[in-house]
Motif scaffolding. Sequence first.
Motif, mmCIF file in Angstrom:
data_model
loop_
_atom_site.group_PDB
_atom_site.id
_atom_site.type_symbol
_atom_site.label_atom_id
_atom_site.label_comp_id
_atom_site.label_asym_id
_atom_site.label_seq_id
_atom_site.Cartn_x
_atom_site.Cartn_y
_atom_site.Cartn_z
ATOM 1 N N ILE A 262 -2.495 0.990 -4.791
ATOM 2 C CA ILE A 262 -3.575 0.103 -4.158
ATOM 3 C C ILE A 262 -3.789 0.529 -2.464
ATOM 4 C CG2 ILE A 262 -4.238 -2.231 -3.308
ATOM 5 C CD1 ILE A 262 -1.911 -3.129 -5.485
ATOM 6 N N VAL A 263 -5.027 0.792 -2.334
ATOM 7 C CA VAL A 263 -5.292 1.083 -0.863
ATOM 8 C C VAL A 263 -6.283 -0.237 -0.540
ATOM 9 C CG1 VAL A 263 -6.939 2.536 0.738
ATOM 10 C CG2 VAL A 263 -5.510 3.624 -1.552
ATOM 11 N N PHE A 264 -5.712 -0.567 0.514
ATOM 12 C CA PHE A 264 -6.358 -1.882 1.135
ATOM 13 C C PHE A 264 -7.002 -1.461 2.498
ATOM 14 C CE2 PHE A 264 -5.307 -6.106 3.648
ATOM 15 C CZ PHE A 264 -6.426 -6.818 3.270
ATOM 16 N N ASP A 265 -8.209 -1.817 2.550
ATOM 17 C CA ASP A 265 -9.123 -1.611 3.572
ATOM 18 C C ASP A 265 -9.462 -2.880 4.303
ATOM 19 O OD1 ASP A 265 -10.856 -0.718 5.502
ATOM 20 O OD2 ASP A 265 -12.032 0.537 4.475
ATOM 21 N N VAL B 119 -1.307 1.773 0.477
ATOM 22 C CA VAL B 119 -1.861 2.322 1.764
ATOM 23 C C VAL B 119 -2.715 1.190 2.494
ATOM 24 C CG1 VAL B 119 -3.386 3.999 2.749
ATOM 25 C CG2 VAL B 119 -2.047 4.568 0.673
ATOM 26 N N ILE B 120 -2.328 0.958 3.615
ATOM 27 C CA ILE B 120 -3.415 -0.067 4.442
ATOM 28 C C ILE B 120 -4.068 0.829 5.505
ATOM 29 C CG2 ILE B 120 -3.572 -1.665 6.344
ATOM 30 C CD1 ILE B 120 -1.123 -2.774 5.168
ATOM 31 N N LYS B 121 -5.683 1.056 5.492
ATOM 32 C CA LYS B 121 -6.301 1.897 6.046
ATOM 33 C C LYS B 121 -7.188 0.978 7.084
ATOM 34 C CE LYS B 121 -10.011 3.320 6.867
ATOM 35 N NZ LYS B 121 -11.261 2.388 6.769
ATOM 36 N N ILE C 235 -2.816 4.217 7.707
ATOM 37 C CA ILE C 235 -3.837 5.306 7.975
ATOM 38 C C ILE C 235 -4.449 4.414 9.258
ATOM 39 C CG2 ILE C 235 -5.853 6.649 7.904
ATOM 40 C CD1 ILE C 235 -4.884 6.674 4.820
ATOM 41 N N LEU C 236 -4.601 5.046 10.506
ATOM 42 C CA LEU C 236 -5.176 4.612 11.486
ATOM 43 C C LEU C 236 -6.515 5.589 11.885
ATOM 44 C CD1 LEU C 236 -5.870 3.089 14.298
ATOM 45 C CD2 LEU C 236 -3.984 4.140 15.375
ATOM 46 N N SER C 237 -7.613 5.296 11.537
ATOM 47 C CA SER C 237 -8.732 6.186 11.620
ATOM 48 C C SER C 237 -9.116 6.079 12.874
ATOM 49 C CB SER C 237 -9.731 6.005 10.526
ATOM 50 O OG SER C 237 -10.322 4.783 10.864
#
Length: 535
Positions: free
Chosen positions: A336-339, A364-366, A412-414
């Motif tokens: 699960i990618v959580f945005d 992943v938390i993005k 992930i810190l964009s």
Amino acid sequence: MTVTSQAKPHVDYSVYLVTGRELLPRGKTYTECLEEALKGGVTVVQVREKTAETGEFLSIARQTIEICRRYNVPVLINDRIDIALASGADGIHVGQTDMPLAEARKLLPPNAIIGVSCNNIEHVKAAIAGGADYLGLGSIFPTNTKDVTEPGRIPGISGTQDMLAVLEGTTIQSVAIGGIKIDNLARVLHGCSSPNGHGLDGIAVVSEIMASPEPRIAAERLAKTCSSWKSVPRRPVSFTTPLSSAVAYVRRSAELLELVRTLSPLVHQITNNVVKTQSANATLALGGSPIMAAAAEEQVDLARIPGGLLINFGTVEDVGGMLAAGREANKNRKPIVFDPVGVGATAHRRATATRLLDAWQATVIKGNAAEIGAVAKLEEVASKGVDSVGSGFKDPATVVRTLARKQRCIVILSGHIDYISDGDTVIQVSNGHPLLSQITGSGCMLGTTVATFCGAASMEAEKEPSETDPGTLVKGDMLSPAVAGVLALTIASERAAARDTVLGPGSFLPALIDELSLLTPDTIESSAKITVNTL
């Protein structure tokens, strides 16, 4: 094993059964249910009788002790010290409104076990000072077996993490309680851990066993998952197999691009209406297969299809579908990618993010600086709508590492430089182009590319022969595909911006989709700009 023996009994808190005779299914007696549960792997029993007369309570306690002695399983009594003493139980469990811990300790023999229910950090501190043997932490989820309507009675996953942090360095054990079932057990075990990896010693259940027509099977499933979880050394974060160098991560990213195009993972996206078209196109360009389906009724079927799940709540809609999709993905060990788009902008968004992260485990938390700051409860970076305001974090590497440890996932810190961490390793990606910040949904597209690569990596792991491990939520390394997803979008952005036909953001977006489709493993290997730092 009674309170009159010399030594305090050792207790394995792995599968802690709290009785509830009112939940028994038709045709099943209490003693039948109890014995089947013990055969299935229950390790400790608490007798809870909130409405029974004293004589009936004592009779039930004695029956329970007689049966449990055959299996060398300790028995505790809920609240009633008189029943514990008269029955010869091994100890008691008290709530915050029951007899104070200090008074209970005076009345009971020194070898009696005493457990305390705790809903917040102050309760935990008081229980430590009072000499409790173990704590019942919760409720984790809403439950019908206990009144949790009072504010603060449901600390959830995040609140339990905070309580476990207070227990670090003590010998006091802990169990989580409240709405725990086999379907969410792996999430509870995985999520309920302090940033330094101090986790639960077990879980307490009521209805999952007492209301089951097959209590032995129900107990066996719980015991198997708990045993699997405990068999793996506790680390701050799982999901990862750290690679040795930046070169290794770049090579793995190139391999994963080929894997995406070979396996064409289904990328299930519950995302906001603003970006659905470009997110679907980005998925197709990479070689994945997009589906945008938010109805809660569809989630059981979709979660069975291998691939990845992206939950992007940019317009904060379809929360029911997000809750169901995440739970089903955890059940099927799907990444699960959580945005959490714009999570810091409103109280509603913050509350929704907490609700989602308490319901399922993100892989992943993005987010941008404002979004990551809001999830981490930091105030260094403010938000303006979905955008960050300010210069960013002074130490972004520490921010992502700390949040990854707390949430037990990849973060992930964009930004101008992207930071990716699993709580141990921090990877910096310096690729990208300023035009990304001038088109709507570039951050959402990043969530899409990461979900696509994570989906392919999980499909690869499923193909490898291995014994099923019910204590894990995702198979395979997830740090590498997170890096690959970031590299794919940022390298494509550089190549798109370099085209002679790109004059600004209007011509940049279609060129970006083109370059995602034209991306090759060789391009990734020759263009990637990353550094790797490991604790």
